[in-house]
Motif scaffolding. Structure first.
Motif, short mmCIF file in Angstrom:
data_model
loop_
_atom_site.label_atom_id
_atom_site.label_comp_id
_atom_site.label_asym_id
_atom_site.label_seq_id
_atom_site.Cartn_x
_atom_site.Cartn_y
_atom_site.Cartn_z
N LEU A 37 0.79 -1.24 0.04
CA LEU A 37 -0.02 -0.04 0.00
C LEU A 37 0.95 1.18 0.19
CD1 LEU A 37 -2.57 -1.34 2.59
CD2 LEU A 37 -3.01 -1.10 0.14
N SER A 38 1.28 1.46 -1.10
CA SER A 38 2.44 2.60 -1.06
C SER A 38 1.79 3.74 -1.43
CB SER A 38 3.28 2.31 -2.46
OG SER A 38 3.97 3.37 -2.79
N CYS A 39 2.29 4.82 -0.72
CA CYS A 39 1.56 6.37 -0.92
C CYS A 39 2.41 7.10 -1.93
CB CYS A 39 1.27 7.06 0.43
SG CYS A 39 0.63 6.25 1.65
N GLY A 40 3.23 6.48 -2.45
CA GLY A 40 4.16 7.02 -3.27
C GLY A 40 3.34 7.02 -4.75
N LYS A 59 6.27 -7.78 -3.68
CA LYS A 59 6.28 -8.04 -2.13
C LYS A 59 5.34 -8.89 -1.57
CE LYS A 59 7.12 -5.19 1.99
NZ LYS A 59 6.83 -6.14 2.83
N LEU A 74 -11.28 -10.91 11.27
CA LEU A 74 -10.59 -9.44 11.49
C LEU A 74 -10.41 -8.92 12.96
CD1 LEU A 74 -8.93 -7.55 9.34
CD2 LEU A 74 -10.76 -6.04 9.23
N TYR A 115 3.57 -6.20 16.21
CA TYR A 115 4.58 -6.12 15.29
C TYR A 115 5.64 -7.09 15.80
CZ TYR A 115 6.41 -3.61 11.32
OH TYR A 115 6.79 -3.54 10.03
N LEU A 171 12.47 -6.02 15.75
CA LEU A 171 13.98 -6.58 15.31
C LEU A 171 14.33 -7.42 16.50
CD1 LEU A 171 15.82 -6.49 13.15
CD2 LEU A 171 16.81 -4.38 13.79
N PRO A 172 14.43 -6.95 17.71
CA PRO A 172 14.99 -7.75 18.96
C PRO A 172 14.31 -8.99 18.91
CG PRO A 172 14.72 -5.41 19.46
CD PRO A 172 14.19 -5.77 18.27
N THR A 219 16.69 -0.94 14.88
CA THR A 219 15.36 -0.91 14.77
C THR A 219 14.49 0.14 13.87
OG1 THR A 219 15.51 -1.58 17.01
CG2 THR A 219 13.27 -1.27 16.30
N TYR A 234 15.00 -0.93 10.47
CA TYR A 234 14.52 -2.16 10.05
C TYR A 234 12.91 -1.66 9.53
CZ TYR A 234 12.30 -6.67 10.56
OH TYR A 234 11.52 -7.68 10.36
N LEU A 235 12.38 -0.87 10.36
CA LEU A 235 11.01 -0.41 10.30
C LEU A 235 10.66 0.26 9.29
CD1 LEU A 235 9.90 0.58 14.14
CD2 LEU A 235 8.52 -1.33 12.42
N GLU A 241 9.31 -0.38 5.22
CA GLU A 241 7.72 -0.40 4.86
C GLU A 241 7.17 0.85 4.65
OE1 GLU A 241 5.00 -3.59 5.86
OE2 GLU A 241 6.97 -4.32 7.02
N PRO A 282 5.69 4.70 3.70
CA PRO A 282 4.83 4.91 2.51
C PRO A 282 5.77 5.51 1.33
CG PRO A 282 3.70 5.12 4.55
CD PRO A 282 5.33 4.87 4.86
N GLU A 320 4.82 1.59 13.92
CA GLU A 320 4.08 0.47 14.04
C GLU A 320 2.33 0.79 13.98
OE1 GLU A 320 5.02 -1.41 17.70
OE2 GLU A 320 7.13 -1.95 17.15
N TYR A 377 1.63 1.41 10.15
CA TYR A 377 1.78 -0.01 9.55
C TYR A 377 0.41 -0.81 9.82
CZ TYR A 377 6.54 1.33 8.38
OH TYR A 377 7.56 2.02 7.88
N PHE A 378 -0.17 -0.78 11.00
CA PHE A 378 -1.09 -1.41 11.49
C PHE A 378 -2.38 -1.09 10.83
CE2 PHE A 378 -4.05 -4.14 13.54
CZ PHE A 378 -5.26 -3.11 14.38
N ARG A 396 -2.75 0.94 8.29
CA ARG A 396 -2.63 0.88 6.90
C ARG A 396 -3.32 -0.51 6.32
NH1 ARG A 396 2.95 1.74 3.89
NH2 ARG A 396 3.50 -0.22 5.02
N LYS A 397 -2.70 -1.61 7.05
CA LYS A 397 -3.04 -2.88 6.67
C LYS A 397 -4.61 -3.25 6.82
CE LYS A 397 0.08 -6.15 7.01
NZ LYS A 397 1.04 -7.21 7.86
N TYR A 398 -4.73 -2.88 8.02
CA TYR A 398 -6.33 -3.23 8.50
C TYR A 398 -7.23 -2.51 8.06
CZ TYR A 398 -3.85 -7.15 10.47
OH TYR A 398 -3.13 -8.34 10.62
#
Lengths: 274, 94
Positions: A20-23, A44, A204, A211, A214-215, B24, B27-28, B31, B33, B74, B77-78, B80-82
């Motif tokens: 879902l790109s906003c670009g 992707k 849903l 999320y 990374l850790p 971190t 990495y985030l 994604e 936009p 976070e 992204y959440f 956006r997806k949902y």
């Protein structure tokens, strides 16, 4: 008294997602020139959103100490899939689940033609075999994959195992050796109570998936992913479906603006709609 | 933008935290936009802007700000997806 239950989670692997790109140039889903399939190279991919919800629910139940272990399962090729990437999509999907809190993973190796024709029937046979092998008490899946929108795997798995099913779950509560499931149906909500072992499919509104930070992804590298072949499970992957043709939907016709209601009625009559 | 810092003093115990924060966020940012490259540019310049900060209190404040940005990403992204899922699969609420 917390129950000792083993859990299995099914993940849909290799689901193409339009980012879902906003670009300025949003990626498009394209059909291959020979009309046999959708183009997946370079698109992707990520874990099916409904499967993320399923994983989250399983991890939540474990955090509440209602279940003992969460096992994440995904089916797909062993080797890297795309020419421009050097990671294995199926492994990545399982690692995401492990990062969210699953304890261990199972990668069911399906590649080549078998992978192209892998559908709900084949996946449900695999899930049923694994559920028996792992002595699972609950199998949680996403209600449907967003690439094929079949909404069949959960139901077929329950049928193959002869287990009760709670589909389109927006709420799951464990009560002793039963599961109370609030289901989203056309008319509203339906609450059912089913015996374990059971199959549940996530809708849903069941939860908000965390999320995979990374850790946690780093920590997840220590968790084990077992490799299993469908033949080891005694599963036949032969497809009973043949894809004849894939076409893009017809281009949407540009709309017309009209000034008055009379114009609108006129136009509708012209195009034979009234 | 993010205002955090890159501590050059090897002995500073907060250096590890700063680097972890940077990784971190990087990495985030994959994604984001407007694209990963866009994000990475701005992330790096935000960190470089504060590279000479030495006061530990100030550093901790900046790291906390970075953690806040992580939560914002976070949430982005959440949503956006949902929102996409909701739009695609569910009837609009009347």
């Amino acid at each position: 008294m917390p129950q000792k239950l083993g859990y299995l989670d099914c993940l849909s692997s290799g689901t193409p997602v339009v980012t879902l790109s906003c670009g300025p140039l949003p990626p498009q889903i394209r059909v291959k020139p020979d009309n046999t399939a959708v183009v997946t190279d370079g698109v992707k991919h990520s874990m099916n959103p409904f499967c993320e919800i399923a994983v989250e629910e399983a991890v939540k139940l474990k955090e509440k100490k209602l279940i003992k272990e969460v096992v994440a399962v995904s089916c797909g090729p062993q080797q890297a899939q795309f020419f421009d990437s050097d990671f294995c999509l199926t492994q990545e999907t399982i690692r995401t689940a492990l990062a969210m809190g699953a304890d261990r993973g199972i990668h069911v190796e399906v590649s080549g033609k078998d992978y192209e024709t892998l559908g709900p029937l084949q996946v449900s046979k695999i899930m049923a075999a694994l559920a028996k092998k792992e002595d699972a008490q609950l199998v949680i899946l996403g209600k449907q994959a967003i690439d094929d929108d079949c909404n069949q795997t959960g139901q077929m798995t329950a049928a193959l195992l002869d287990w009760p099913q709670g589909t389109f779950a927006s709420e799951v509560t464990l009560e002793g050796d039963k599961v109370k499931v609030v289901r989203e149906i056309d008319g509203g909500l339906e609450t059912i109570k089913i015996n374990t072992p059971a199959v549940v499919t996530a809708d849903l509104r069941l939860n908000t998936p965390r999320y995979a930070t990374l850790p946690n992804i780093m920590k997840a590298k220590k968790k084990k992913i077992a490799n299993v072949k469908p033949a080891d499970l005694g599963v036949d992957l032969t497809s009973r479906l043949e894809v004849l043709r894939v076409d893009e939907p017809p281009q949407r016709q540009a709309g017309m603006k009209v000034e008055t209601v009379e114009d609108l009625v006129c136009k509708l009559k012209e195009t034979g709609r009234v | 933008g993010v205002r955090v810092h890159l501590v050059c003093d090897m002995a500073n115990p907060l250096r590890g935290e700063v680097i972890k924060l940077y990784k971190t966020l990087l990495y985030l940012g994959r994604e984001y936009p407007q694209g990963a490259a866009y994000f990475r540019e701005r992330l790096k310049s935000a960190f470089m802007k504060n590279k000479d900060v030495t006061d530990p209190e100030k550093i901790k404040q900046l790291v906390a700000r970075g953690d806040f940005v992580i939560k914002e990403l976070e949430a982005l992204y959440f949503l956006r997806k949902y929102r996409a899922m909701k739009k695609r699969y569910y009837e609009p609420e009347k």
